[in-house]
Design a protein around this motif. Structure first.
Motif, PDB file in Angstrom:
ATOM      1  N   SER A 153       0.811  -1.219   0.000  1.00 42.68           N
ATOM      2  CA  SER A 153       0.000   0.000   0.000  1.00 42.68           C
ATOM      3  C   SER A 153       0.842   1.266   0.000  1.00 42.68           C
ATOM      4  N   PHE A 154       1.992   1.238   0.693  1.00 38.86           N
ATOM      5  CA  PHE A 154       2.838   2.422   0.812  1.00 38.86           C
ATOM      6  C   PHE A 154       4.294   2.029   0.585  1.00 38.86           C
ATOM      7  N   ALA A 155       5.094   3.025   0.235  1.00 37.57           N
ATOM      8  CA  ALA A 155       6.497   2.761  -0.089  1.00 37.57           C
ATOM      9  C   ALA A 155       7.284   2.309   1.126  1.00 37.57           C
ATOM     10  N   ALA A 156       6.955   2.825   2.298  1.00 42.64           N
ATOM     11  CA  ALA A 156       7.652   2.467   3.535  1.00 42.64           C
ATOM     12  C   ALA A 156       6.757   2.827   4.703  1.00 42.64           C
ATOM     13  N   TYR A 157       7.127   2.318   5.879  1.00 43.09           N
ATOM     14  CA  TYR A 157       6.296   2.480   7.077  1.00 43.09           C
ATOM     15  C   TYR A 157       7.153   2.962   8.243  1.00 43.09           C
ATOM     16  N   ALA A 158       6.613   3.938   9.006  1.00 44.78           N
ATOM     17  CA  ALA A 158       7.374   4.517  10.107  1.00 44.78           C
ATOM     18  C   ALA A 158       6.494   4.681  11.344  1.00 44.78           C
ATOM     19  N   PRO A 159       6.140   3.576  12.015  1.00 44.19           N
ATOM     20  CA  PRO A 159       5.361   3.697  13.254  1.00 44.19           C
ATOM     21  C   PRO A 159       6.207   4.290  14.378  1.00 44.19           C
ATOM     22  N   LEU A 160       5.577   5.133  15.191  1.00 44.26           N
ATOM     23  CA  LEU A 160       6.234   5.791  16.328  1.00 44.26           C
ATOM     24  C   LEU A 160       5.430   5.505  17.585  1.00 44.26           C
ATOM     25  N   SER A 161       6.064   4.876  18.573  1.00 45.93           N
ATOM     26  CA  SER A 161       5.447   4.630  19.881  1.00 45.93           C
ATOM     27  C   SER A 161       4.177   3.796  19.796  1.00 45.93           C
ATOM     28  N   GLY A 162       4.115   2.882  18.854  1.00 48.61           N
ATOM     29  CA  GLY A 162       2.981   1.981  18.739  1.00 48.61           C
ATOM     30  C   GLY A 162       3.225   0.966  17.649  1.00 48.61           C
ATOM     31  N   ASN A 163       2.874  -0.295  17.913  1.00 46.61           N
ATOM     32  CA  ASN A 163       2.991  -1.343  16.917  1.00 46.61           C
ATOM     33  C   ASN A 163       1.863  -2.340  17.172  1.00 46.61           C
ATOM     34  N   HIS A 182      10.834   4.392  19.161  1.00 46.93           N
ATOM     35  CA  HIS A 182      10.184   4.271  20.462  1.00 46.93           C
ATOM     36  C   HIS A 182      10.985   4.998  21.532  1.00 46.93           C
ATOM     37  N   GLY A 183      10.261   5.558  22.503  1.00 51.83           N
ATOM     38  CA  GLY A 183      10.898   6.207  23.640  1.00 51.83           C
ATOM     39  C   GLY A 183      11.329   5.199  24.689  1.00 51.83           C
ATOM     40  N   TRP A 184      12.559   5.313  25.154  1.00 48.65           N
ATOM     41  CA  TRP A 184      13.097   4.402  26.162  1.00 48.65           C
ATOM     42  C   TRP A 184      12.271   4.431  27.436  1.00 48.65           C
ATOM     43  N   HIS A 262       6.318   9.143  25.907  1.00 48.64           N
ATOM     44  CA  HIS A 262       5.315   8.944  24.864  1.00 48.64           C
ATOM     45  C   HIS A 262       5.070  10.274  24.154  1.00 48.64           C
ATOM     46  N   VAL A 263       5.990  10.623  23.271  1.00 44.08           N
ATOM     47  CA  VAL A 263       5.946  11.912  22.580  1.00 44.08           C
ATOM     48  C   VAL A 263       6.427  11.730  21.148  1.00 44.08           C
ATOM     49  N   VAL A 264       6.111  12.725  20.318  1.00 42.12           N
ATOM     50  CA  VAL A 264       6.759  12.841  19.014  1.00 42.12           C
ATOM     51  C   VAL A 264       8.039  13.624  19.259  1.00 42.12           C
ATOM     52  N   GLY A 267      13.311  16.028  15.972  1.00 46.62           N
ATOM     53  CA  GLY A 267      14.226  15.354  15.066  1.00 46.62           C
ATOM     54  C   GLY A 267      13.672  14.106  14.419  1.00 46.62           C
ATOM     55  N   TRP A 268      12.481  13.665  14.858  1.00 44.12           N
ATOM     56  CA  TRP A 268      11.927  12.443  14.281  1.00 44.12           C
ATOM     57  C   TRP A 268      11.662  12.566  12.780  1.00 44.12           C
ATOM     58  N   PRO A 269      11.086  13.680  12.272  1.00 49.81           N
ATOM     59  CA  PRO A 269      10.879  13.759  10.815  1.00 49.81           C
ATOM     60  C   PRO A 269      12.180  13.624  10.029  1.00 49.81           C
ATOM     61  N   ASP A 270      13.247  14.249  10.504  1.00 50.58           N
ATOM     62  CA  ASP A 270      14.528  14.117   9.801  1.00 50.58           C
ATOM     63  C   ASP A 270      15.041  12.689   9.860  1.00 50.58           C
ATOM     64  N   LEU A 271      14.849  12.028  11.014  1.00 51.22           N
ATOM     65  CA  LEU A 271      15.223  10.619  11.119  1.00 51.22           C
ATOM     66  C   LEU A 271      14.504   9.801  10.056  1.00 51.22           C
ATOM     67  N   VAL A 272      13.191  10.005   9.931  1.00 52.35           N
ATOM     68  CA  VAL A 272      12.388   9.249   8.966  1.00 52.35           C
ATOM     69  C   VAL A 272      12.852   9.528   7.542  1.00 52.35           C
ATOM     70  N   VAL A 273      13.010  10.799   7.199  1.00 46.51           N
ATOM     71  CA  VAL A 273      13.385  11.151   5.822  1.00 46.51           C
ATOM     72  C   VAL A 273      14.792  10.647   5.504  1.00 46.51           C
TER      73      VAL A 273
END
Length: 282
Positions: A153-163, A182-184, A262-264, A267-273
């Motif tokens: 369905s999508f090119a890649a997947y980036a779940p954050l703090s949930g699976n 995920h947050g430690w 449990h936060v966004v 730097g997470w968007p840059d990590l994903v990109v």
């Protein structure tokens, strides 16, 4: 990446991409009985990449786009941010997703996300092979279930703090490209999961979050990885990353930890990109 546009999409929506996009951060684009919202980068959306971002429990598409730090970071990298609405919570404010294995509605949600994808590609002129799916908390869970049931369905997947939630899936449909973050110190969705309803832990009807380590094992199996252990590590940023190699061609799996709850995280968007752009071309 394999072509994931459903048959007939381009025919029935011919010319739609040239129309002015009516949707924005405040004005919804309707899809069925729901809608999505859009934040567009300065350079426009034509032939560009996008992230479909799934909000968390009690949120909304418009509300997700009010996280200006996250949104602006994606926009600065040239990514359109598409934020769909979950389902209304009866008698309560906000929205959620039919993510749980016992909900009976996962397939409907996946079809909705695919419809959002198709509508946004046609309306905004996006690159069909550059649309990734990401989500926070329950949105991260919905991201994982979509990747499991309909990986193309999508090119890649980036779940954050949930699976995944318990009961974990027995198997998934095919290889994926996934970055799980995920947050430690996450106490809302701990890495090991937790029971969230008031029943005894071992009862079969316990409503319980899944174990991220178990999920990673399932993703390794799904991707045909030859080793249990990760072979590639990066601790040069606030996100400590473990990546599995020796997996099926076209797949990818990275687990990133950060020192937080449990936060966004910043730097997470840059990590994903950065992760997406480092993936080998299929």
């Amino acid at each position: 990446m394999k072509n994931f546009i459903r048959a007939g999409l381009l025919g029935c929506l011919a010319g739609f991409a040239t129309q002015a996009a009516a949707c924005s951060t405040e004005t919804p684009c309707p899809v069925g009985d729901r809608a999505y919202y859009v934040a567009a980068p300065e350079g426009g959306t034509q032939d560009g990449p996008a992230v479909v971002y799934i909000h968390g429990f009690g949120g909304s598409g418009a509300g997700a786009l009010r996280n200006s730090g996250m949104v602006n970071d994606f926009l600065a990298r040239g990514y359109t941010v598409i934020a769909p609405d979950g389902v209304v919570r009866e008698g309560r404010n906000g929205r959620s997703w039919r993510f749980h294995p016992a909900s009976g509605g996962q397939a409907d949600e996946i079809a909705f996300l695919q419809d959002v994808r198709d509508d946004a590609i046609a309306r905004l002129g996006l690159n069909p092979e550059g649309v990734i799916l990401a989500g926070f908390s329950i949105g991260g869970s919905m991201t994982a279930y979509t990747a499991c049931a309909a990986p193309e369905s999508f090119a890649a997947y980036a779940p954050l703090s949930g699976n995944f939630w318990r009961p974990h899936p027995a198997e998934c449909a095919g290889p994926v490209q996934m970055l799980h973050t995920h947050g430690w110190r996450d106490g809302t969705v701990p890495i090991e999961g937790r029971v969230v309803n008031r029943v005894e832990r071992d009862r079969p009807d316990a409503f319980a979050q899944g174990d991220i380590h178990y999920a990673l094992g399932l993703w390794r199996d799904t991707n045909g990885c030859t080793d249990y252990q990760a072979r590639s590590f990066d601790t040069s940023t606030p996100f400590w990353q473990r990546s599995w190699t020796g997996c099926e061609s076209g797949s990818a799996l990275t687990f990133a930890l950060f020192d937080g709850g449990h936060v966004v995280p910043r730097g997470w968007p840059d990590l994903v990109v950065d992760w997406v752009e480092a993936l080998p071309a299929n």
